[in-house]
Scaffold this motif. Structure first.
Motif, PDB file in Angstrom:
ATOM      1  N   PHE A   7       6.384   5.334  11.237  1.00 40.08           N
ATOM      2  CA  PHE A   7       5.422   4.474  10.545  1.00 40.08           C
ATOM      3  C   PHE A   7       4.161   4.273  11.389  1.00 40.08           C
ATOM      4  O   PHE A   7       3.045   4.243  10.864  1.00 40.08           O
ATOM      5  N   PRO A  13      -0.341   5.227   9.917  1.00 36.18           N
ATOM      6  CA  PRO A  13      -0.776   3.894   9.463  1.00 36.18           C
ATOM      7  C   PRO A  13      -1.651   3.992   8.218  1.00 36.18           C
ATOM      8  O   PRO A  13      -2.569   4.823   8.136  1.00 36.18           O
ATOM      9  N   GLU A  14      -1.383   3.128   7.262  1.00 38.66           N
ATOM     10  CA  GLU A  14      -2.138   3.130   6.018  1.00 38.66           C
ATOM     11  C   GLU A  14      -2.610   1.711   5.715  1.00 38.66           C
ATOM     12  O   GLU A  14      -1.808   0.773   5.732  1.00 38.66           O
ATOM     13  N   GLU A  40      -0.862   2.352   1.112  1.00 44.95           N
ATOM     14  CA  GLU A  40       0.372   2.600   1.878  1.00 44.95           C
ATOM     15  C   GLU A  40       1.325   3.524   1.106  1.00 44.95           C
ATOM     16  O   GLU A  40       2.522   3.260   0.973  1.00 44.95           O
ATOM     17  N   THR A  51       4.095   5.253   3.430  1.00 46.06           N
ATOM     18  CA  THR A  51       5.000   4.214   3.909  1.00 46.06           C
ATOM     19  C   THR A  51       5.886   3.697   2.782  1.00 46.06           C
ATOM     20  O   THR A  51       7.113   3.623   2.912  1.00 46.06           O
ATOM     21  N   THR A  82       1.289  -0.223  -4.448  1.00 48.49           N
ATOM     22  CA  THR A  82       2.118   0.202  -3.323  1.00 48.49           C
ATOM     23  C   THR A  82       3.175  -0.810  -2.883  1.00 48.49           C
ATOM     24  O   THR A  82       3.760  -0.654  -1.812  1.00 48.49           O
ATOM     25  N   MET A 140       3.547  -4.135   5.128  1.00 48.24           N
ATOM     26  CA  MET A 140       3.559  -2.718   5.492  1.00 48.24           C
ATOM     27  C   MET A 140       2.220  -2.170   5.968  1.00 48.24           C
ATOM     28  O   MET A 140       2.175  -1.065   6.528  1.00 48.24           O
ATOM     29  N   ASP A 141       1.112  -2.861   5.739  1.00 49.90           N
ATOM     30  CA  ASP A 141      -0.201  -2.254   5.930  1.00 49.90           C
ATOM     31  C   ASP A 141      -0.662  -2.258   7.373  1.00 49.90           C
ATOM     32  O   ASP A 141      -0.236  -3.080   8.192  1.00 49.90           O
ATOM     33  N   HIS A 163      -1.606   0.706  13.430  1.00 54.85           N
ATOM     34  CA  HIS A 163      -0.720  -0.447  13.314  1.00 54.85           C
ATOM     35  C   HIS A 163      -0.946  -1.336  14.540  1.00 54.85           C
ATOM     36  O   HIS A 163      -0.312  -1.174  15.569  1.00 54.85           O
ATOM     37  N   ASP A 165       4.361  -2.135  11.271  1.00 55.49           N
ATOM     38  CA  ASP A 165       5.303  -1.014  11.363  1.00 55.49           C
ATOM     39  C   ASP A 165       6.681  -1.516  11.780  1.00 55.49           C
ATOM     40  O   ASP A 165       7.707  -1.048  11.264  1.00 55.49           O
ATOM     41  N   THR A 215       8.274  -3.492   8.704  1.00 62.29           N
ATOM     42  CA  THR A 215       8.831  -2.585   7.700  1.00 62.29           C
ATOM     43  C   THR A 215      10.154  -2.012   8.166  1.00 62.29           C
ATOM     44  O   THR A 215      11.131  -1.916   7.395  1.00 62.29           O
ATOM     45  N   PRO A 272       2.251  -4.755   0.247  1.00 59.77           N
ATOM     46  CA  PRO A 272       1.029  -4.124   0.741  1.00 59.77           C
ATOM     47  C   PRO A 272      -0.050  -5.155   1.045  1.00 59.77           C
ATOM     48  O   PRO A 272       0.039  -6.317   0.651  1.00 59.77           O
TER      49      PRO A 272
END
Length: 419
Positions: A11, A15-16, A21, A24, A85, A106-107, A135, A140, A143, A168
């Motif tokens: 993760f 990174p998103e 995401e 992810t 997401t 998660m972002d 991240h 990360d 999650t 997200p």
């Protein structure tokens, strides 16, 4: 059995940022499905109209295509296309009982990660592969912890229902509201949210974090008329000047006697050339306060200033709300029970039912409030890990030994309420 360290590093490498995401969320959905969870994704998981600060369509599509190139499941991400997401995993136990929910963000952030060799992700080869994204706030890890908890509860040998909410766009406080508006918190009896780090050392855990501020994030768009700045300046309507007028007056708003406030214009941009009256300008502003009502009044004052600044310069304008949060009022009896369970987890040695370790904002606040409005209880915990640099810093990192400890803690909490 999931390898938590490898999962977190994967993760971290991909990174998103908020609402992009796709990779992810795809991985999260795949793992939850493999563990026998009912999995909600796409518009099933979030109210599209309630998403705040959604990136432009071309940005979303580029992130979608990148996720496919980097191994995202095509059938899963197709349902997330356009920024849907969120992922929700639901497991019903063998007997009737309460619904216990856990939330995990998660972002990542638009931060360029350090390439210095004293930065562990660089030294060990799991630095971000997406230049400019990183991240830098432990999501990360969050999650990963959520998936570790999912594995622990996969047998369904409990009484009640577990709901795992993978959110997200927490950064900018944008993503939780759409999940709330979809109704996914309406049947929750107990909600546990947490954050790693936040200046809490490894080995310490807090049952409730205090000090989160109410906030509103706004983008103001000013529309004027362009003209030649030398030949016919009187024919123009200077949008940038109107925005600058608003900026100075916003920062001149009086403080409040009823509670602490914050206000900041973080972006001001407009214009195309020195000899052209700017036709358009954009301003990004945030308000914050310790109380929801004070923040609402502060927001209204900002809106009034924007309106009158536009009028002074004969401009049109509109204001877009792109994020928001309210204070978190954790249920301290829930926090006390969480600390009872923390004392049984090896590696935790210091415990506080509550502590003020935040002056930021968190949109999990909307989730906790909705649960409480329906007669349930919620809390926002802090789980300690030493960090080599502050949150949102290019050298931010976590201690990976916290991952199994946090999973063990959340598993004990879940088991306590589902027996």
């Amino acid at each position: 059995m999931l390898d938590l360290v490898s999962l977190r590093r994967d993760f971290h490498m991909h990174p998103e940022v908020g609402f992009t995401e796709f990779r992810t969320a795809s991985k999260v959905a795949e793992i939850l499905a493999s563990l026998g969870y009912e999995v909600l994704i796409g518009p099933e998981a979030m109210d599209g109209d309630a998403r705040r600060g959604l990136p432009p369509a071309d940005v979303l599509e580029a992130a979608y295509e990148r996720a496919l190139r980097d191994g995202a499941n095509p059938q899963i991400v197709e349902k997330m296309r356009g920024g849907y997401t969120a992922v929700i995993g639901i497991k019903k136990g063998s007997k009737e009982g309460p619904t216990v929910a856990f939330r995990f963000d998660m972002d990542a952030l638009p931060v360029l990660e350090s390439t210095d060799m004293d930065h562990v992700p660089q030294a060990k080869g799991f630095r971000s592969r997406y230049e400019g994204n990183m991240h830098a706030c432990a999501h990360d890890g969050h999650t990963t912890i959520g998936l570790g908890l999912a594995e622990k509860l996969a047998d369904g040998n409990f009484s009640g229902t577990v709901k795992l909410i993978f959110q997200p766009a927490e950064e900018g406080v944008r993503g939780a509201y759409s999940i709330v508006q979809k109704g996914h918190l309406d049947d929750v009896d107990y909600l546990f949210c947490h954050h790693l780090g936040t200046n809490v050392p490894l080995g310490e855990v807090h049952g409730a974090s205090l000090g989160f501020l109410a906030t509103t994030k706004m983008v103001a768009h000013f529309h004027g008329v362009s003209s030649h700045a030398g030949a016919t300046p009187e024919k123009g309507r200077n949008a940038l000047l109107g925005a600058a007028t608003a900026l100075l007056n916003i920062h001149g708003i009086s403080r409040f006697s009823t509670g602490s406030t914050r206000v900041n214009v973080g972006v001001l941009e407009g214009g195309t050339a020195a000899n052209i009256i700017p036709q358009y300008a954009k301003m990004v502003v945030e308000t914050r306060s310790v109380a929801e009502e004070i923040n609402a009044e502060l927001e209204q004052r900002v809106r009034t200033i924007i309106a009158h600044s536009a009028a002074m310069h004969e401009l049109d304008y509109e204001i877009e709300v792109v994020g928001g949060a309210i204070p978190i009022n954790s249920d301290l009896d829930l926090a006390e029970l969480a600390m009872e369970e923390a004392r049984a987890v090896e590696g935790f040695t210091s415990f506080k039912v509550s502590d003020s370790n935040s002056m930021g904002s968190e949109d999990a606040s909307f989730m906790i409030k909705r649960v409480q409005e329906r007669g349930g209880k919620g809390t926002y915990m802090a789980i300690g890990t030493d960090i080599p640099a502050p949150h949102h810093h290019p050298k931010f990192d976590i201690q990976e030994e916290i991952l199994p400890r946090a999973v063990a803690l959340l598993h004990r909490i879940a088991t306590r309420f589902l027996t």
